[in-house]
Design a protein around this motif. Structure first.
Motif, PDB file in Angstrom:
ATOM      1  N   LEU A 158      44.055  75.865 -36.174  1.00  0.00           N
ATOM      2  CA  LEU A 158      44.996  74.749 -36.333  1.00  0.00           C
ATOM      3  C   LEU A 158      44.454  73.728 -37.310  1.00  0.00           C
ATOM      4  N   SER A 159      45.355  73.047 -38.005  1.00  0.00           N
ATOM      5  CA  SER A 159      44.939  71.920 -38.841  1.00  0.00           C
ATOM      6  C   SER A 159      44.408  70.824 -37.920  1.00  0.00           C
ATOM      7  N   ALA A 160      43.618  69.908 -38.478  1.00  0.00           N
ATOM      8  CA  ALA A 160      42.872  68.941 -37.668  1.00  0.00           C
ATOM      9  C   ALA A 160      43.770  68.119 -36.742  1.00  0.00           C
ATOM     10  N   THR A 161      44.911  67.640 -37.248  1.00  0.00           N
ATOM     11  CA  THR A 161      45.793  66.810 -36.422  1.00  0.00           C
ATOM     12  C   THR A 161      46.373  67.614 -35.268  1.00  0.00           C
ATOM     13  N   LEU A 162      46.840  68.817 -35.556  1.00  0.00           N
ATOM     14  CA  LEU A 162      47.407  69.655 -34.505  1.00  0.00           C
ATOM     15  C   LEU A 162      46.339  70.057 -33.488  1.00  0.00           C
ATOM     16  N   ASP A 163      45.121  70.284 -33.966  1.00  0.00           N
ATOM     17  CA  ASP A 163      44.020  70.614 -33.070  1.00  0.00           C
ATOM     18  C   ASP A 163      43.773  69.473 -32.083  1.00  0.00           C
ATOM     19  N   ALA A 164      43.788  68.233 -32.574  1.00  0.00           N
ATOM     20  CA  ALA A 164      43.574  67.068 -31.702  1.00  0.00           C
ATOM     21  C   ALA A 164      44.689  66.948 -30.665  1.00  0.00           C
ATOM     22  N   LEU A 165      45.931  67.180 -31.080  1.00  0.00           N
ATOM     23  CA  LEU A 165      47.071  67.105 -30.162  1.00  0.00           C
ATOM     24  C   LEU A 165      46.995  68.204 -29.104  1.00  0.00           C
ATOM     25  N   PHE A 166      46.629  69.401 -29.537  1.00  0.00           N
ATOM     26  CA  PHE A 166      46.540  70.545 -28.623  1.00  0.00           C
ATOM     27  C   PHE A 166      45.403  70.342 -27.621  1.00  0.00           C
ATOM     28  N   ASP A 167      44.276  69.824 -28.098  1.00  0.00           N
ATOM     29  CA  ASP A 167      43.102  69.620 -27.264  1.00  0.00           C
ATOM     30  C   ASP A 167      43.372  68.621 -26.140  1.00  0.00           C
ATOM     31  N   ARG A 168      44.315  67.709 -26.381  1.00  0.00           N
ATOM     32  CA  ARG A 168      44.636  66.657 -25.405  1.00  0.00           C
ATOM     33  C   ARG A 168      45.949  66.918 -24.677  1.00  0.00           C
ATOM     34  N   TYR A 169      46.407  68.155 -24.748  1.00  0.00           N
ATOM     35  CA  TYR A 169      47.629  68.582 -24.041  1.00  0.00           C
ATOM     36  C   TYR A 169      48.858  67.776 -24.452  1.00  0.00           C
ATOM     37  N   LEU A 170      48.906  67.365 -25.712  1.00  0.00           N
ATOM     38  CA  LEU A 170      50.086  66.671 -26.223  1.00  0.00           C
ATOM     39  C   LEU A 170      51.055  67.651 -26.878  1.00  0.00           C
ATOM     40  N   ILE A 171      50.571  68.831 -27.191  1.00  0.00           N
ATOM     41  CA  ILE A 171      51.445  69.932 -27.584  1.00  0.00           C
ATOM     42  C   ILE A 171      50.942  71.196 -26.884  1.00  0.00           C
ATOM     43  N   SER A 172      51.839  72.164 -26.723  1.00  0.00           N
ATOM     44  CA  SER A 172      51.464  73.471 -26.198  1.00  0.00           C
ATOM     45  C   SER A 172      52.479  74.479 -26.746  1.00  0.00           C
ATOM     46  N   PHE A 173      52.442  75.710 -26.241  1.00  0.00           N
ATOM     47  CA  PHE A 173      53.339  76.740 -26.756  1.00  0.00           C
ATOM     48  C   PHE A 173      53.831  77.628 -25.623  1.00  0.00           C
ATOM     49  N   GLY A 180      47.235  89.595 -25.932  1.00  0.00           N
ATOM     50  CA  GLY A 180      46.088  89.100 -25.178  1.00  0.00           C
ATOM     51  C   GLY A 180      45.958  87.593 -25.142  1.00  0.00           C
ATOM     52  N   THR A 181      46.821  86.891 -25.891  1.00  0.00           N
ATOM     53  CA  THR A 181      46.726  85.431 -25.959  1.00  0.00           C
ATOM     54  C   THR A 181      47.620  84.742 -24.929  1.00  0.00           C
ATOM     55  N   LYS A 182      48.634  85.452 -24.444  1.00  0.00           N
ATOM     56  CA  LYS A 182      49.605  84.819 -23.538  1.00  0.00           C
ATOM     57  C   LYS A 182      48.951  84.264 -22.276  1.00  0.00           C
ATOM     58  N   LYS A 183      47.971  84.990 -21.715  1.00  0.00           N
ATOM     59  CA  LYS A 183      47.351  84.514 -20.473  1.00  0.00           C
ATOM     60  C   LYS A 183      46.639  83.184 -20.694  1.00  0.00           C
ATOM     61  N   TYR A 184      46.089  82.998 -21.887  1.00  0.00           N
ATOM     62  CA  TYR A 184      45.426  81.727 -22.181  1.00  0.00           C
ATOM     63  C   TYR A 184      46.448  80.619 -22.410  1.00  0.00           C
ATOM     64  N   LEU A 185      47.559  80.967 -23.072  1.00  0.00           N
ATOM     65  CA  LEU A 185      48.612  79.967 -23.273  1.00  0.00           C
ATOM     66  C   LEU A 185      49.205  79.519 -21.937  1.00  0.00           C
ATOM     67  N   THR A 186      49.335  80.459 -20.997  1.00  0.00           N
ATOM     68  CA  THR A 186      49.858  80.104 -19.672  1.00  0.00           C
ATOM     69  C   THR A 186      48.956  79.070 -19.018  1.00  0.00           C
ATOM     70  N   TYR A 187      47.655  79.258 -19.133  1.00  0.00           N
ATOM     71  CA  TYR A 187      46.689  78.324 -18.554  1.00  0.00           C
ATOM     72  C   TYR A 187      46.827  76.943 -19.194  1.00  0.00           C
ATOM     73  N   HIS A 188      46.875  76.913 -20.524  1.00  0.00           N
ATOM     74  CA  HIS A 188      46.995  75.637 -21.244  1.00  0.00           C
ATOM     75  C   HIS A 188      48.321  74.963 -20.926  1.00  0.00           C
ATOM     76  N   ARG A 189      49.386  75.749 -20.886  1.00  0.00           N
ATOM     77  CA  ARG A 189      50.727  75.190 -20.682  1.00  0.00           C
ATOM     78  C   ARG A 189      50.856  74.525 -19.301  1.00  0.00           C
ATOM     79  N   GLN A 190      50.193  75.089 -18.301  1.00  0.00           N
ATOM     80  CA  GLN A 190      50.258  74.489 -16.968  1.00  0.00           C
ATOM     81  C   GLN A 190      49.678  73.082 -16.979  1.00  0.00           C
TER      82      GLN A 190
END
Length: 356
Positions: free
Chosen positions: A287-302, A335-345
């Protein structure tokens, strides 16, 4: 809330504080004076666990029922009190029936048996023990060392505050917190919330990269594994290369190919992941730096299908500045969906708190 002795050495070794009562006054040190040492760690089921100490609790039955425990360890000095460390998801080993578990930890962390020398270096300790070094060592090995590991928690859940955090019990509950080492106080949800507001960062904030690197360095790992984990935590090395291949060298959202602004981001956070998951490229987004920061803080998910989710904490007027596009879509590898499920919760949990 659990009182511990005051320490002027960052809780890395005994500092010879002016103890007034109890074991510290009688012996010249407290077992909790080593609590912040990063090498008091051992692995259990592939997860690094932090060892630390407190004396007994006032109401042990309240914490031996399998509940999730958060401890705020505070000290008193000059009429003032301050939180020295906070530990979440704690496991108590305070009962007499836990003796064998504590002894097993000594075998995992033999360093504990040698800590007596740091206590003996204090002149006050020598005086209180009649300058009998041999007898003091014997006491440590037979009594102190087996009593030392009274608590465990995941390494990532132990926060040793660099600067003591002043806490006023009168503002929290109408009276000072107890100063007796063998007591403790159970907070109500409202009181606990007030304590959390005092901490330098929210409970959901990630630990610093270098703090996690320090933990890895303290673990008993072979040099290759240690380097792989450190590189992965820093978003470098083989983990980054694997992500570049998986995402074809582009930001998963924007398609940006400028390598200097791309970050190798873990989906299931480092603090929650096993070592295998920490090195798994399917547990990563480029991810680009801004999106990485948002994702890391659960401000975006997928979503599993790749559609971007945006937290209600971000107002629509900010989308253009960040930039964010609610219609953004990523291609989710196998193989990525299980990790996205964890993050999305966790994203959804945080979003609910924002709405409420």
């Amino acid at each position: 809330m659990k009182p511990i002795v005051w320490n002027d050495a960052g809780y890395m070794h005994p500092s010879g504080g002016p103890f007034m009562a109890g074991f510290p006054a009688e012996n010249g040190y407290g077992h909790e004076e080593w609590n912040h040492r990063p090498d008091l760690v051992f692995e259990r089921n592939g997860k690094p666990m932090k060892i630390f100490h407190t004396e007994q609790l006032s109401r042990p039955e309240a914490v031996f029922d399998g509940a999730s425990i958060t401890l705020h360890l505070y000290a008193s000095r000059g009429g003032k009190q301050a939180i020295m460390s906070t530990a979440r998801n704690c496991e108590p080993l305070l009962r007499s029936s836990d003796l064998e578990a504590r002894r097993a930890i000594l075998d995992e962390v033999p360093l504990i048996r040698d800590l007596w020398e740091e206590a003996w270096a204090l002149r006050r300790v020598q005086e209180l023990h009649d300058d009998d070094r041999h007898q003091f060592r014997k006491q440590w090995l037979e009594m102190d060392a087996p009593w030392f590991p009274t608590w465990l928690c995941p390494v990532e859940d132990f926060f040793a505050w660099q600067t003591p955090i002043p806490v006023d019990g009168r503002a929290i509950k109408g009276a000072r917190f107890t100063t007796r080492y063998k007591t403790s106080e159970l907070l109500s949800a409202e009181q606990a919330s007030r304590i959390e507001e005092l901490l330098p960062y929210p409970a959901t904030a990630p630990r610093s990269v270098e703090a996690d690197v320090e933990v890895v360095n303290a673990r008993q790992l072979d040099a290759t594994t240690k380097k792989q984990l450190i590189d992965a935590r820093r978003g470098q090395g083989q983990f980054r290369e694997d992500l570049r291949k998986l995402w074809r060298g582009r930001c998963a959202v924007t398609g940006c190919e400028v390598d200097d602004v791309l970050r190798a981001s873990h989906i299931k956070p480092w603090r929650d992941a096993s070592d295998q998951e920490r090195l798994d490229p399917r547990n990563g987004l480029l991810l680009s730096a801004t999106l990485d920061a948002l994702f890391d803080r659960y401000l975006i998910s997928f979503e599993d299908g790749g559609k971007m989710l945006i937290s209600p904490a971000i107002k629509a007027v900010e989308f253009e500045h960040l930039p964010l596009n609610p219609e953004s879509q990523i291609d989710v590898p196998e193989g990525t969906k299980k990790y996205l499920t964890y993050h999305r919760q966790r994203f959804e949990d945080r979003a609910k708190n924002v709405k409420s």
